[in-house]
Design a protein around this motif. Structure first.
Motif, short mmCIF file in Angstrom:
data_model
loop_
_atom_site.label_atom_id
_atom_site.label_comp_id
_atom_site.label_asym_id
_atom_site.label_seq_id
_atom_site.Cartn_x
_atom_site.Cartn_y
_atom_site.Cartn_z
N SER A 47 -21.99 19.24 -77.20
CA SER A 47 -23.75 20.28 -76.86
C SER A 47 -24.25 19.74 -77.02
N ASP A 48 -24.78 18.80 -77.01
CA ASP A 48 -25.97 17.73 -77.26
C ASP A 48 -25.46 16.70 -76.30
N GLU A 49 -26.05 16.64 -75.33
CA GLU A 49 -26.62 16.08 -74.13
C GLU A 49 -26.39 14.26 -74.28
N GLU A 50 -26.51 13.85 -75.71
CA GLU A 50 -27.04 12.15 -75.33
C GLU A 50 -24.56 12.13 -76.62
N ASP A 51 -24.51 13.00 -76.30
CA ASP A 51 -23.32 12.51 -77.11
C ASP A 51 -21.80 12.20 -76.00
N GLY A 52 -22.40 13.07 -74.86
CA GLY A 52 -21.67 12.98 -73.68
C GLY A 52 -21.02 11.45 -73.59
N SER A 53 -19.92 11.62 -73.15
CA SER A 53 -18.49 10.80 -72.86
C SER A 53 -18.22 10.05 -71.37
N SER A 54 -18.38 8.48 -70.59
CA SER A 54 -17.78 9.21 -69.49
C SER A 54 -17.09 7.49 -69.10
N GLU A 55 -15.81 7.59 -68.72
CA GLU A 55 -15.17 6.55 -68.43
C GLU A 55 -14.10 7.13 -66.90
N ASP A 56 -13.70 5.59 -66.26
CA ASP A 56 -13.23 5.36 -64.95
C ASP A 56 -12.14 5.07 -64.87
N GLY A 57 -11.29 5.01 -64.09
CA GLY A 57 -10.22 4.15 -63.86
C GLY A 57 -9.70 4.53 -63.19
N ILE A 58 -7.85 4.29 -62.25
CA ILE A 58 -7.52 4.68 -61.17
C ILE A 58 -6.58 6.69 -61.58
N ALA A 59 -6.75 7.22 -60.64
CA ALA A 59 -5.90 8.14 -60.37
C ALA A 59 -4.78 8.12 -58.87
N TYR A 60 -3.32 8.54 -59.41
CA TYR A 60 -2.86 8.72 -58.61
C TYR A 60 -1.74 9.65 -58.58
N GLY A 61 -1.26 9.82 -57.45
CA GLY A 61 0.00 11.02 -57.46
C GLY A 61 0.92 10.92 -56.18
N VAL A 62 1.64 12.70 -55.94
CA VAL A 62 2.41 12.80 -55.10
C VAL A 62 1.94 14.18 -54.05
N SER A 63 1.98 14.44 -53.24
CA SER A 63 1.69 15.95 -52.90
C SER A 63 2.19 16.21 -51.78
N LEU A 64 2.75 17.72 -51.26
CA LEU A 64 2.98 18.10 -50.19
C LEU A 64 1.77 19.90 -49.65
N GLY A 65 3.04 20.02 -48.50
CA GLY A 65 1.80 21.04 -48.08
C GLY A 65 2.61 21.82 -46.66
N TYR A 66 1.92 23.13 -46.38
CA TYR A 66 2.46 23.02 -45.06
C TYR A 66 0.17 23.62 -44.63
N ASP A 67 0.39 23.59 -43.45
CA ASP A 67 -0.89 23.50 -42.70
C ASP A 67 -0.16 24.30 -41.44
N TYR A 68 -1.22 25.14 -41.14
CA TYR A 68 -1.21 26.51 -40.01
C TYR A 68 -2.15 26.43 -38.95
N ASN A 69 -2.38 25.81 -37.67
CA ASN A 69 -3.50 25.62 -36.88
C ASN A 69 -3.49 26.44 -35.79
N PHE A 70 -4.52 27.47 -36.47
CA PHE A 70 -4.97 28.35 -35.39
C PHE A 70 -6.00 28.33 -34.56
N GLY A 71 -6.02 27.33 -33.60
CA GLY A 71 -7.03 26.46 -33.04
C GLY A 71 -8.15 26.33 -33.38
N ASN A 72 -8.86 27.09 -33.01
CA ASN A 72 -10.59 26.53 -33.93
C ASN A 72 -10.73 26.22 -35.55
N PHE A 73 -9.29 26.69 -36.05
CA PHE A 73 -9.55 26.27 -37.64
C PHE A 73 -8.21 25.82 -38.30
N VAL A 74 -8.04 25.66 -39.27
CA VAL A 74 -6.28 24.67 -39.92
C VAL A 74 -6.65 25.98 -41.20
N VAL A 75 -5.52 26.03 -40.94
CA VAL A 75 -5.31 26.81 -42.50
C VAL A 75 -4.26 26.80 -43.61
N GLY A 76 -3.84 25.97 -44.36
CA GLY A 76 -2.88 25.26 -45.64
C GLY A 76 -2.82 25.51 -47.55
#
Length: 202
Positions: A47-76
């Motif tokens: 709640s106090d802006e001075e109490d914020g904390s931030s850390e960085d690192g590496i994110a990784y994973g796997v994904s899958l999906g399906y896209d449909y190309n309508f010509g002028n745009f793609v929805v997936g």
């Protein structure tokens, strides 16, 4: 003789069908699977802006999906499971002198993607959806530490570019995920990620 005629007929039909099949094929269309890796910034703000904390690192994973190309745009539609090396901590969360440390665990995502083909090989897109993040918590007060885990629902927004390389593709994507407050604390959690993706369409 009949066998030769049959084989010849099959070859003629195949050669006639192949160009038609090639014309029906579309870029950015169909099912796909991919691997992801990138830069992850995890924020935990009180709640106090001075109490914020931030850390960085590496994110990784796997994904899958399906896209449909309508010509002028793609929805997936797409889904992803990932993990991260980052964590964040904050002091004086519930009482003076205490410390709350959070580590991001597995992350589940399901959402939609809307894109505009700039060419046959380049797609610009935006995305959004639901994410469920596993957080592992350690609370320390007076030299004693308690640990627990919790799953938090949130939302994800992102944008990126995809380059088609035949059946293979590559993506560069920025995304923001917001998980709200952790448990009954005032610790707001969110993350910023820049991800590289390499995948294959079927």
């Amino acid at each position: 003789m009949k066998q030769i005629i049959t084989i010849a007929a099959i070859l003629v039909v195949s050669s006639a069908a192949s160009p038609a099949f090639a014309q029906d094929s579309k870029p950015f269309h169909g099912p796909w699977v991919a691997a992801n890796i990138g830069y992850d910034v995890f924020d935990a703000d009180g709640s106090d802006e001075e109490d914020g904390s931030s850390e960085d690192g590496i994110a990784y994973g796997v994904s899958l999906g399906y896209d449909y190309n309508f010509g002028n745009f793609v929805v997936g539609v797409e889904g992803e499971i990932g993990d991260s090396s980052v964590s964040a901590s904050e002091t004086d969360v519930l009482e003076a002198g205490d410390e709350l440390a959070l580590k991001a665990g597995r992350d589940l995502y399901a959402g939609i993607r809307l894109g505009v083909p700039v060419s046959d090989t380049l797609l610009i897109y935006a995305k959004g959806g639901y994410t469920n993040q596993r957080f592992n918590l350690e609370y320390t007060l007076g030299g004693e530490t308690e640990s627990e885990g919790d799953n938090i629902d949130g939302y994800r927004l992102g944008a990126g570019a995809e380059v088609a390389l035949g059946k293979a593709f590559g993506r560069l994507e920025y995304r923001y995920s917001d998980y709200g407050a952790f448990s009954d604390t005032d610790l707001e959690t969110n993350r910023h990620q820049v991800m590289l993706t390499a995948g294959l369409r079927f």
